[in-house]
Enzyme design. Structure first.
Site, PDB file in Angstrom:
ATOM      1  N   GLU A  20       0.823  -1.213   0.000  1.00 22.79           N
ATOM      2  CA  GLU A  20       0.000   0.000   0.000  1.00 22.79           C
ATOM      3  C   GLU A  20       0.855   1.260   0.000  1.00 22.79           C
ATOM      4  O   GLU A  20       0.609   2.181   0.786  1.00 22.79           O
ATOM      5  CB  GLU A  20      -0.934   0.009   1.218  1.00 22.79           C
ATOM      6  CG  GLU A  20      -1.755  -1.259   1.370  1.00 22.79           C
ATOM      7  CD  GLU A  20      -2.767  -1.169   2.508  1.00 22.79           C
ATOM      8  OE1 GLU A  20      -3.928  -1.501   2.267  1.00 22.79           O
ATOM      9  OE2 GLU A  20      -2.383  -0.752   3.627  1.00 22.79           O
ATOM     10  N   CYS A  79     -10.689   1.521   6.812  1.00 27.10           N
ATOM     11  CA  CYS A  79     -10.073   2.788   7.184  1.00 27.10           C
ATOM     12  C   CYS A  79     -10.583   3.952   6.342  1.00 27.10           C
ATOM     13  O   CYS A  79     -10.729   5.069   6.844  1.00 27.10           O
ATOM     14  CB  CYS A  79      -8.553   2.691   7.080  1.00 27.10           C
ATOM     15  SG  CYS A  79      -7.971   2.089   5.488  1.00 27.10           S
TER      16      CYS A  79
END
Lengths: 642, 642
Positions: free
Chosen positions: A319, A403
């Site tokens: 990520e 998130c």
């Protein structure tokens, strides 16, 4: 330009003093309040709140969701608090209070608060800083508490946060009985500076400084954990990100001391939260070394590692950032949270310097990489924001790792805080063009700034001044980097507008009813990417105002985006489409569409054998943020040129 | 054309009857024998052989390496056996015998053989078929045993393999006391057919049929394991590849019954091994449904999911196929093993049909996607074979998961088996142009075919016939798909050469000393990819003969590959470079190089502002297989067009 002295830094006009009434944002913010927050609260109830209830009720085991699930509740609380800062909503207030009571009830005697460890491994607190995110969750709790306190004046959540921060302060440090370590996922640094600012307790600032100073030092805990995975608690091993079989720390920006870092590396959200915290520290301490580090990192990111949408972090496996000029489009990760993190960091860099370039990056991320992260109806979300799709990328209602949705919600709910700023001499900055009002104090006088704008679609913005007594101040009106031609007038009279430093600055004695009108030229820009970016070689992207555009299959009448060839020099037109995607301006023009004739059963053919009968196609481009609101279709931002 | 009846299928001329003496391959094969196999044997000693020793010595625990580490030893044994098939090498023979003795000594009383489970979890045999690879390792053992038996006539390893196969046959099945399951990683299917062919034991064929028939059925074990990870043994959970949180089996081609599958999905190596095994089954059973499935899958792969290098499997996370036209270049996975698997599969499809199109794909993979997998010096290897690099991709000496190096070694060592084939009527096929000799039986007469060729660089190949008695047969000389113009002559006399079906067929009575010469036109081809491939839109790739070319930074005199713009219609020249990369033909021509002037500090700029002063650059392209032998530099296959 450089960093300002700490006592000259700019402060945003706080959320409580700004109201938004804007053609572009009203629907978005209402959806955020009425739909997204509600949708997210329902999701919290299924997992995160249940964890808090179990701890409150003295149960063990049965933790649900990701190990950092607590942070979803905290981000929701923060977002809800921002809503409460700007409007009276008794129902939401009551819900917030209930959640706060629940969170407080889950706090342990010594101030510790983390439902994963409370339920599953109470004996393993602070044993896996790399991956178990206790400090990250604490940071989000603190941010929520500060937001709630600022919005309501109450201290119910702030007390929970300070108890936890005090507990952490007691655990961590370099003393003989201290645990010497830093969070594997940053975020608590910026939170502690926020806490310092509302409490004036220097120990929180010192703790933030400690976490920044110790990061990347070999004698802190992160590397040790990676070498001793059997001695760490938690679900996720501390060494999951290995380079050539060896943990090097770069995933968490812990590969070298922060002051020595020169490239943005590792997990992009972690990086943005760290740099935001570092900027906050610099704002308080004025440390030049740290500031120079931020400048170096910012230059690396914005000139070599950032998508034209403001998205960052190319690679999905970690990520995060990879290497210079690796800006893969279809497999871009460009996590919504990372673009939000870039907004946070650039907001702080602006506060340190007053420089408009930081708002240019902030605005690029906000109107593109962030805004695409949520559907127009507010109930589905992108985690990854690729710049191209083969038709298989689609927003989802929620994620196992959730998130992004509450992160969008808290940013949108706090949008007002990004619109205006003031310096120590009360001079005023208009940094985003969003309609509404702001209450300021200038020279001791109460002043209301009004803003009317058709941004980002139209070219005219008027800022009005309401004041009982005339005030003398410099009004700094930001001229976005994409604007090469701006005209300014005061009370209808054209004035000289030199936007050399990124602002039209008008300094005068202002009286009630004065107004400044800015006319931005809003041409369609055709962008090229640096020749070292292989993916964009010979490609063109369209931008108008702050909005990056894309072509989406739904508008192409059977032609795939990859069939289009665009002449970057050809004429295009804009069209207001009130019924399309809640109202957008499209870009339209001619393009060629290459023929698929002769390709049956072939994947590769001689260039010479290709059919000549390319057809003229209508190029219709829509704002990137609006794609995938009509089903998942093929899409691309960077178009092959003719 | 369609599948032939099972009794008319083609058979490769076996390795023991073929010798290679070829300008292109001699160095490669010698390096493979003398360096790569030696290098790999040293690596085996560090991990894999040590596991066998521990089992032999009755130890427990202490397993080293990946859980399927045994397969590295088996693949080395297979490769070494192929070498022994073609040359007398007493030292290698002795080493092979030592390893075989060690493998045999590690076999358990009941025939079971897997050092991971023997050392670590003897109670958990066959509990995690998804990921623990006991059947996969067994398949490689069987392949090694068949290779060893064919090469030497000995049965030492074959006895180990049949004992294990019999054990497996006793465990698996649909009976009430049987374990009903299939391998998570295929490979044993094709191995069992090989074993059937050397032993004539039908139960091995039946077991292969069972594994193919039961794959993708809901009542077999794979899905059950994914839902019961706590009841499975081994290091790796059975459910690591989940789609939307749900195991769907596609990673292992187990999402639906094999006969219903229409697209190549999941892990690419697994897929290739499965399809190879299915083709072997069809060769024995003549089942039309399974053959149609293979045709459908082959068409999907070769027209929508295969790189121009013959590489397959775009995605790294699951090492596999994604969706149609997802042919990302820089982040291409294109595992070396997958290209090798494509060679295996296409070799079998050719044997079923005699059709040249399968050899076209085989050759594309062999000369590009496979050949790039090993360095010229034979000691470092690519696992992934991207078609573009920013300068950070580099071969490594070995891998934690070391499947690719010994896979290359076994393919190269068995190259002779891919050069010639014969049908049931003794007609002869020359399928690859590789110099050397082959001993055939035609019409009961001993015939030696000789081949002299400067393939893939030059345009002439001569096939000679040595025979004591005249023989009447059809000689099928494959005309590669890239060749649009071939001239054939017999004993120096030009003959009509219609290559409509992919072969020049010359049927006559051959006498000793006869020869056929083929002259292939070897133009530089400029290829385009299907318009639906976004990554290659408006890009051109160069190919000459079977070799795909790339540009590499080392040849560009300071210009990056992404700066080049090529006119597909411009003239290029070829140049023999004897000292470059062990001798290659380069492609040279003019190109434009876009200027980097004005880009300092910018990542995106107005198209209109770009500097006009593009310079003329020399385009120098090298064969793709040769890249990264002069350090890791920037590289690309698909070049932006002018």
């Amino acid at each position: 330009m450089t960093r300002r002295p700490t006592d000259e830094r700019l402060d945003p006009v706080p959320l409580t003093d700004v109201s938004i009434d804007d053609g572009f944002w009203n629907d978005r913010l209402e959806t955020n309040r009425e739909v997204t927050l509600e949708h997210q609260y329902d999701r919290l109830g299924e997992r995160s709140l249940e964890n808090f209830r179990r701890v409150r009720d003295g149960k063990t085991g049965g933790f649900q969701g990701m190990w950092f699930e607590d942070s979803d509740t905290y981000k929701w609380l923060e977002a809800a608090s921002y809503v409460l800062a700007t409007r009276d909503d008794p129902e939401l207030r009551e819900r917030v209070e209930e959640v706060i009571e629940l969170v407080g009830a889950a706090q342990e005697e010594d101030g510790y608060l983390n439902t994963y460890f409370a339920l599953e491994e109470p004996e393993n607190r602070w044993t896996n800083l790399n991956m178990m995110h206790e400090l990250y969750c604490a940071g989000h709790l603190i941010e929520a508490a500060v937001a709630h306190h600022r919005a309501t004046g109450e201290t119910s959540l702030l007390a929970v946060a300070t108890d936890l921060a005090d507990h952490i302060d007691g655990v961590f440090g370099t003393g003989p009985d201290d645990l010497d370590g830093v969070p594997g996922h940053e975020g608590i640094e910026l939170a502690l500076v926020k806490l310092y600012r509302v409490t004036d307790e220097e120990r929180y600032l010192d703790l933030a400084q400690y976490f920044v100073d110790r990061r990347g030092r070999e004698d802190t805990r992160l590397g040790w954990e990676a070498e001793h995975p059997d001695e760490t608690g938690g679900d996720v091993p501390p060494d999951i990100f290995l380079e050539d079989g060896k943990w090097d720390g770069s995933y968490a920006q812990a590969h070298e001391p922060v002051r020595e870092q020169e490239t943005v590396d590792g997990h992009a959200v972690r990086a943005m939260y760290l740099y935001s915290g570092v900027a906050d520290l610099v704002a308080e301490t004025g440390e030049d070394d740290l500031y120079r580090t931020l400048e170096t990192l910012w230059t690396n990111m914005t000139t070599k590692r950032m998508y034209v949408t403001g998205g960052i972090g190319s690679e999905s496996a970690h990520e995060g950032f990879t290497v210079d000029y690796d800006l893969r489009n279809r497999t871009a990760y460009a996590e919504t949270c990372a673009a939000i993190g870039s907004v946070f960091w650039n907001h702080r860099m602006f506060q340190l310097t007053g420089e408009a370039r930081f708002y240019d990056v902030l605005e690029r991320a906000l109107y593109n990489g962030v805004l695409a992260g949520v559907s127009l109806d507010g109930t589905s979300f992108f985690y990854e924001n690729p710049l191209e799709s083969l038709g298989h990328h689609h927003r989802a209602g929620w994620f196992q790792c959730a998130c992004c949705p509450p992160n969008v919600a808290r940013l949108f709910a706090s949008l007002g805080e990004y619109v205006y700023a003031q310096g120590p001499d009360d001079d005023v900055y208009v940094t985003l063009y969003v309609g509404g009002e702001a209450d300021l104090s200038v020279d001791g006088a109460d002043v209301t700034l009004t803003q009317e704008t058709d941004y980002p679609w139209g070219d005219s913005t008027t800022v009005g001044i309401e004041t009982e007594t005339p005030v003398e101040t410099a009004l700094h009106l930001r001229v976005p980097e994409w604007c090469e031609d701006v005209a300014a007038s005061v009370n209808g009279e054209r004035v000289e507008a030199d936007a050399g430093d990124g602002y039209v600055v008008i300094e005068r004695a202002w009286t009630d009813g004065d107004s400044v009108t800015l006319d931005f030229a809003l041409p369609v820009r055709r962008l090229a990417a640096h020749p070292d970016v292989p993916d964009d070689a010979d490609r063109v992207a369209f931008q108008r105002g702050p909005l990056v555009y894309c072509v989406e299959e739904a508008d192409l009448d059977g032609v795939a985006p990859s069939h289009l060839r665009v002449d970057p020099g050809s004429t295009v037109e804009t069209r207001e489409e009130a019924d399309l995607l809640d109202g957008v301006v499209t870009i339209e023009g001619d393009a060629r569409a290459v023929s698929t004739e002769g390709w049956e059963g072939a994947l590769y053919r001689e260039y010479d054998d290709l059919a000549d009968d390319e057809s003229v196609a209508t190029l219709t481009a829509i704002p990137y943020y609006g794609w995938d609101n009509r089903g998942a279709g093929r899409m691309r931002v960077w178009l092959p040129t003719d």
